[in-house]
Design a protein around this motif. Structure first.
Motif, PDB file in Angstrom:
ATOM      1  N   HIS E  37     -56.391  45.371  65.863  1.00  0.00           N
ATOM      2  CA  HIS E  37     -55.560  46.070  64.883  1.00  0.00           C
ATOM      3  C   HIS E  37     -54.156  46.371  65.384  1.00  0.00           C
ATOM      4  O   HIS E  37     -53.314  46.833  64.609  1.00  0.00           O
ATOM      5  CB  HIS E  37     -56.235  47.375  64.475  1.00  0.00           C
ATOM      6  N   ARG E  39     -50.524  45.613  66.140  1.00  0.00           N
ATOM      7  CA  ARG E  39     -49.601  44.566  65.699  1.00  0.00           C
ATOM      8  C   ARG E  39     -48.178  44.924  66.113  1.00  0.00           C
ATOM      9  O   ARG E  39     -47.700  46.009  65.789  1.00  0.00           O
ATOM     10  CB  ARG E  39     -49.668  44.414  64.175  1.00  0.00           C
ATOM     11  N   LEU E  69     -43.141  52.400  64.624  1.00  0.00           N
ATOM     12  CA  LEU E  69     -42.926  52.980  63.304  1.00  0.00           C
ATOM     13  C   LEU E  69     -43.707  54.292  63.240  1.00  0.00           C
ATOM     14  O   LEU E  69     -44.803  54.413  63.818  1.00  0.00           O
ATOM     15  CB  LEU E  69     -43.383  52.026  62.204  1.00  0.00           C
ATOM     16  N   PRO E  70     -43.184  55.289  62.524  1.00  0.00           N
ATOM     17  CA  PRO E  70     -43.815  56.609  62.548  1.00  0.00           C
ATOM     18  C   PRO E  70     -45.297  56.579  62.166  1.00  0.00           C
ATOM     19  O   PRO E  70     -46.099  57.313  62.727  1.00  0.00           O
ATOM     20  CB  PRO E  70     -42.992  57.402  61.530  1.00  0.00           C
ATOM     21  N   ARG E  71     -45.682  55.737  61.211  1.00  0.00           N
ATOM     22  CA  ARG E  71     -47.084  55.726  60.821  1.00  0.00           C
ATOM     23  C   ARG E  71     -47.829  54.521  61.391  1.00  0.00           C
ATOM     24  O   ARG E  71     -48.811  54.054  60.805  1.00  0.00           O
ATOM     25  CB  ARG E  71     -47.229  55.783  59.288  1.00  0.00           C
ATOM     26  N   ALA E  72     -47.384  54.050  62.544  1.00  0.00           N
ATOM     27  CA  ALA E  72     -48.159  53.008  63.221  1.00  0.00           C
ATOM     28  C   ALA E  72     -49.472  53.583  63.737  1.00  0.00           C
ATOM     29  O   ALA E  72     -50.394  52.836  64.047  1.00  0.00           O
ATOM     30  CB  ALA E  72     -47.344  52.431  64.383  1.00  0.00           C
ATOM     31  N   HIS E  74     -52.662  56.831  63.913  1.00  0.00           N
ATOM     32  CA  HIS E  74     -53.603  57.518  63.021  1.00  0.00           C
ATOM     33  C   HIS E  74     -52.950  58.663  62.269  1.00  0.00           C
ATOM     34  O   HIS E  74     -53.162  58.850  61.079  1.00  0.00           O
ATOM     35  CB  HIS E  74     -54.801  58.037  63.833  1.00  0.00           C
ATOM     36  N   ASP E 120     -41.217  45.997  68.046  1.00  0.00           N
ATOM     37  CA  ASP E 120     -41.484  47.128  67.164  1.00  0.00           C
ATOM     38  C   ASP E 120     -42.948  47.132  66.751  1.00  0.00           C
ATOM     39  O   ASP E 120     -43.442  46.173  66.150  1.00  0.00           O
ATOM     40  CB  ASP E 120     -40.547  47.084  65.956  1.00  0.00           C
ATOM     41  N   ILE E 122     -45.858  47.826  64.576  1.00  0.00           N
ATOM     42  CA  ILE E 122     -46.130  48.027  63.156  1.00  0.00           C
ATOM     43  C   ILE E 122     -47.410  48.839  62.990  1.00  0.00           C
ATOM     44  O   ILE E 122     -47.534  49.682  62.114  1.00  0.00           O
ATOM     45  CB  ILE E 122     -46.304  46.649  62.476  1.00  0.00           C
ATOM     46  N   GLN E 123     -48.379  48.567  63.871  1.00  0.00           N
ATOM     47  CA  GLN E 123     -49.653  49.272  63.825  1.00  0.00           C
ATOM     48  C   GLN E 123     -50.185  49.323  65.263  1.00  0.00           C
ATOM     49  O   GLN E 123     -50.088  48.341  65.995  1.00  0.00           O
ATOM     50  CB  GLN E 123     -50.630  48.514  62.931  1.00  0.00           C
ATOM     51  N   ALA E 124     -50.702  50.491  65.651  1.00  0.00           N
ATOM     52  CA  ALA E 124     -51.062  50.695  67.053  1.00  0.00           C
ATOM     53  C   ALA E 124     -52.539  51.003  67.170  1.00  0.00           C
ATOM     54  O   ALA E 124     -53.037  51.931  66.546  1.00  0.00           O
ATOM     55  CB  ALA E 124     -50.251  51.857  67.630  1.00  0.00           C
ATOM     56  N   ASP E 125     -53.224  50.207  67.992  1.00  0.00           N
ATOM     57  CA  ASP E 125     -54.632  50.505  68.291  1.00  0.00           C
ATOM     58  C   ASP E 125     -54.920  50.228  69.767  1.00  0.00           C
ATOM     59  O   ASP E 125     -55.917  49.605  70.117  1.00  0.00           O
ATOM     60  CB  ASP E 125     -55.543  49.666  67.376  1.00  0.00           C
TER      61      ASP E 125
END
Lengths: 241, 241, 241, 241, 241, 241
Positions: E37, E39, E69-72, E74, E120, E122-125
């Motif tokens: 997850h 990205r 990004l701020p909402r990358a 939870h 950058d 986009i989504q962090a897991d």
């Protein structure tokens, strides 16, 4: 009219003052100055450039920066670098140090280069700005002597000595060289910066708890002249060491 | 020993000084102070809160902020708000103004509220900080009188007057109330802040081009006492208007 | 459909507008503009340099900065210089002022120099940005006339007049030139910036409490055209004074 | 009067617009909006807190932040985070987005919580702010629907749709939905934000190279109404997906 | 000694990794890298300038910037641009990315130009920095290949591949490629950056909850060598696409 | 395979290391640590508060800040406080120091209070971060012993020793405890932070000029274990003094 000072110090006595040179192996000049428990590390750095407003005018510049380690004081203060700015107090002090030293420098004789005096307070017990000025002269003297020795300039640009001390009115009594506890309870205090010739470079006098009288001010001035005379002798000894 | 001043002003003469009140319809106190071409707009704002370090201690606070419009000066300066910080000079001045006014205020009588003195220089021709102090006292007087009138406090917390003036040594002659051209060429200058009782609140003396002698300093002090005496009369007239 | 306005002002009436020139002895142009209690001090400063992106291209630049004194408003606001940054609102307004004035300037005719318009709000009662634009044109006119007089440029780079006004829908009624109390209760408001030729330079219309209809928008546009026509006459009178 | 548009697009045609939802697995709502090559990633984040000025008042808040990746544009721009501040342009845009969305939200129905709309431009080819508004409505719709589904609120606080488009006058011809190359050469342009009911939320019209006439403005308004009507249909389809 | 991983992943398995190129139409190189997850969008921007310390020395530079990004994540984080500064974590990561890529570039062969790698999230897991390095190599490869194709440089300045992965000790078991939930509960973790030749570029190992033994560290090293070998194959495939 | 080190130091020898305590009269713990010419002044300050994220959880915190005096280095660097921000390097180092010390502290045993470790580099000749960690343990030990002595806590929260050293590959030879000249020419270097029990707290290994082999890395690890063993003995001696 008498007041008992800490350690039975006489009203017109300086604390033990030491001026130790050679405390930084890289700087062109350095001095660890102590006024009692107050300790300030000063370095003089020579740089072959001047600020933009002086470029191409064949003269030099002397500037100062001041800082205090976070635990130099009784309780830990905030680190200015992490705060993101220097406080008004810090800026006021470093401007004072710079002006004081520039008063005894022949900028044309210095040539187009800058000497930066970094004054970092390792431990604070009152009188850090005046200790910084007094020690900065020693570091500056070393740096300018080095420039002469290395043939960078023909003669010393130092025109005179400059030293400083704080005085204050404590419980109605004018006293010399305030330590922190005295300073924080003083009715009024004043910082004097004088040249070897006895001229005034700066006076900053402030009524902290009340205004003070002209007579009190004159008494402080007299104490400062005595104390700074002693500092001049210590500076000369340190410079000769 | 004479020096020709601009407009043939005598060495011990103030410029034309005016203190105009009622210049802001919202502020609890306001004063547009002019010393010749120098014009500073001062407002006094009462706020029912105190800084964190005073909360719950039953006493008030007086603080000051200082600013200069970009084109208050001969050439346009940079706007501090767009620079992202106040200069060291600005901070030094606003700290001085705040200390000077606090010296004549009984903080317990003020109660747990703050009065902010905003001093904005509309036009600068030397002596802006001393003009600001002189005008700030008038604005502060209005604001504290209003608090008494509205029954917020029982009696005025103002203990005395405070006013300020700059003096300097120009071409060897001590003169009162420097305008910009004199100030930028003075050998030495000093700002004096005195109370109505004649006590010293602040002295800031600086040898700009050379150190100055104690005799010169005493002469400047005398000029300041004369000039500030005249300012006190103008303050009382403005407050009575 | 009528709403009672403060002071019984008619829906299509401007407040008393004055444009006073010569209010700063150093600036190349200056204007103190008042729309009722709103007062903005504008200076035009000519500088013989342009921003980096224009260097060497033989054309000039006009820019604006906007500020508000802390006590320009009913309650004291924070000083942006001590905050360390300009608010989004401030930047938005100064960008608008700059664009509006640039719309009527021939940058090639101005030559490689910059005119900075400093708009400082002394007192705010609604419509500060439109007052600033209206007064800035007068200050700019003075500055450009001076350049022509002094032979710096061959002809005026000013192509036309530009002025601005705010309008809004208050309790369902479209009205001209909102004061603060109206503005803060308006359902919708719009700022119009028009040229002497009647062309649109900027429109910023915002539904504050609800969207507004195209018919309401057209009514506001008509009021703006009327009001700005009157402002053009006042600008010409001020420029001729 | 015709002008050839890139890709032979008709003057009143939108670029290909897509609104893709479900593009972020954590956010309460998300939408990747594309207007031709312009791509903006919008997330809606629900937080159980409101800004200080709204605390305890039983109503919610909707706010927006806008950013652009450094290489969203033809040449790399500077990263605002490393610059240490958001540009005036960025702040202006995020204020516009926030106001636009708030215009269609019943804050009491939302309850004391905040929805933050983060609009990050992945690729920019003109019209990023209007694309952001259009996509933000979809993300906001998802987030508010989720609050209803989860029983946090009784009914949707969304009062209507809101969408936006830019129009401009290019070589004398009014055209809909400018891409970057058109935008940078337009004589005048305007951003329209309208509600589903056809009311005006915001108009920002700017004469870039010259003022524009009221007739031209009316033509742009008509194009915007047509284009936004199409965007409303796309929003409803995306929300239903 | 076994621990159940999310989705029954084996201790020595990577998540699904994809490296998608051509995701930005303006950048000289671009890669959207996904590790499960997580990205990260990477662009490589070529600029015909170098930092001041390299000017005139005939060699290039590779640098990196990192953002999230701020909402990358939870829960929404704060936007660094509006905070006014990059966090220590952000700076640490972008310095790591830059060093890692520079390790495989021949700066003389690159010539006096800079390639900026913008990473950058986009989504962090979990594993965003190692994903960024792995994807940045692909974007850098594209950009340098383009320089060769366009004849700007004679041969590729890329000396080798570089890729990275994180490993950690979770409930006593060494595992490869931590996702967020594992990472936040790991006893210890380490990021490995290796070259195609198997050399170490960077190791950052941290005992989060306890120190870890040298044997555990060696086990992590072995896992990293396996995982990075697989990443190299994926990079080559992406570069050949 | 041998390389001549400055002063003929053996590849596996530390420089002369001293750990002087009692160097600040206010701090709860202090240590002036020297590794050859590198000198770092560390103070440990106990404060009866914890960061917001730990409030009310009954456990303590240990944090660190790092700074370097402007002339600690061969040429004067800029003062971070006047720059307005800490560099990425500074933040990276102070984060490392804080993590390293926290690894050996039982936060519940410390109670809800914070110990701040200020590490200020007086003179820098390589290895400042590892010297800081090594000295910080001594200062922390003093501060926690004092808390026990004063009955603030029942037992020492210190679980073990922690110390650090840098190693590097210079001209192909793995060597221990790099001084500045070696460090700036090393092909690769690594900082090791180990506990008394021999566990790894942190490893930061970087190929500066080329990647390094796993065999070289293992050699560095062995040198670090030897050197840190010697540092542990010096720490115990300093703590017992």
């Amino acid at each position: 009219m008498t007041a008992k000072r800490p350690f039975d110090r006489a009203a017109d006595s300086l604390r033990t003052v030491t001026l130790e040179t050679g405390v930084n192996r890289y700087a062109e000049g350095s001095c660890l100055v102590a006024f009692g428990h107050t300790r300030v590390l000063v370095t003089a750095s020579v740089e072959e450039r001047v600020p933009p407003f002086l470029r191409g005018r064949g003269q030099g510049w002397v500037t100062a920066e001041y800082g205090m380690l976070p635990r130099a004081t009784h309780t830990r203060g905030r680190r200015e670098a992490s705060e993101g700015k220097q406080s008004g107090r810090t800026q006021e002090i470093q401007r004072l140090i710079g002006r004081s030293l520039r008063a005894v420098v022949d900028m044309a004789a210095l040539g187009e280069r800058q000497i930066s005096l970094d004054c970092d307070v390792i431990q604070a017990d009152g009188g850090t700005r005046t200790a910084a000025i007094t020690g900065a002269w020693v570091a500056l003297r070393q740096a300018t002597d080095l420039l002469v020795q290395e043939g960078m300039i023909a003669r010393s640009p130092l025109l005179d000595q400059v030293a400083a001390v704080s005085c204050g009115v404590c419980q109605g009594v004018p006293v010399l060289d305030l330590e922190y506890e005295e300073d924080s309870n003083a009715e009024a205090d004043a910082n004097f910066v004088l040249t070897g010739a006895g001229d005034i470079v700066e006076i900053q006098a402030t009524g902290e708890k009340r205004g003070f009288t002209r007579a009190e001010f004159e008494a402080l001035f007299g104490l400062a002249e005595k104390g700074i005379g002693e500092l001049f002798a210590l500076q000369r000894a340190a410079a000769a060491a």
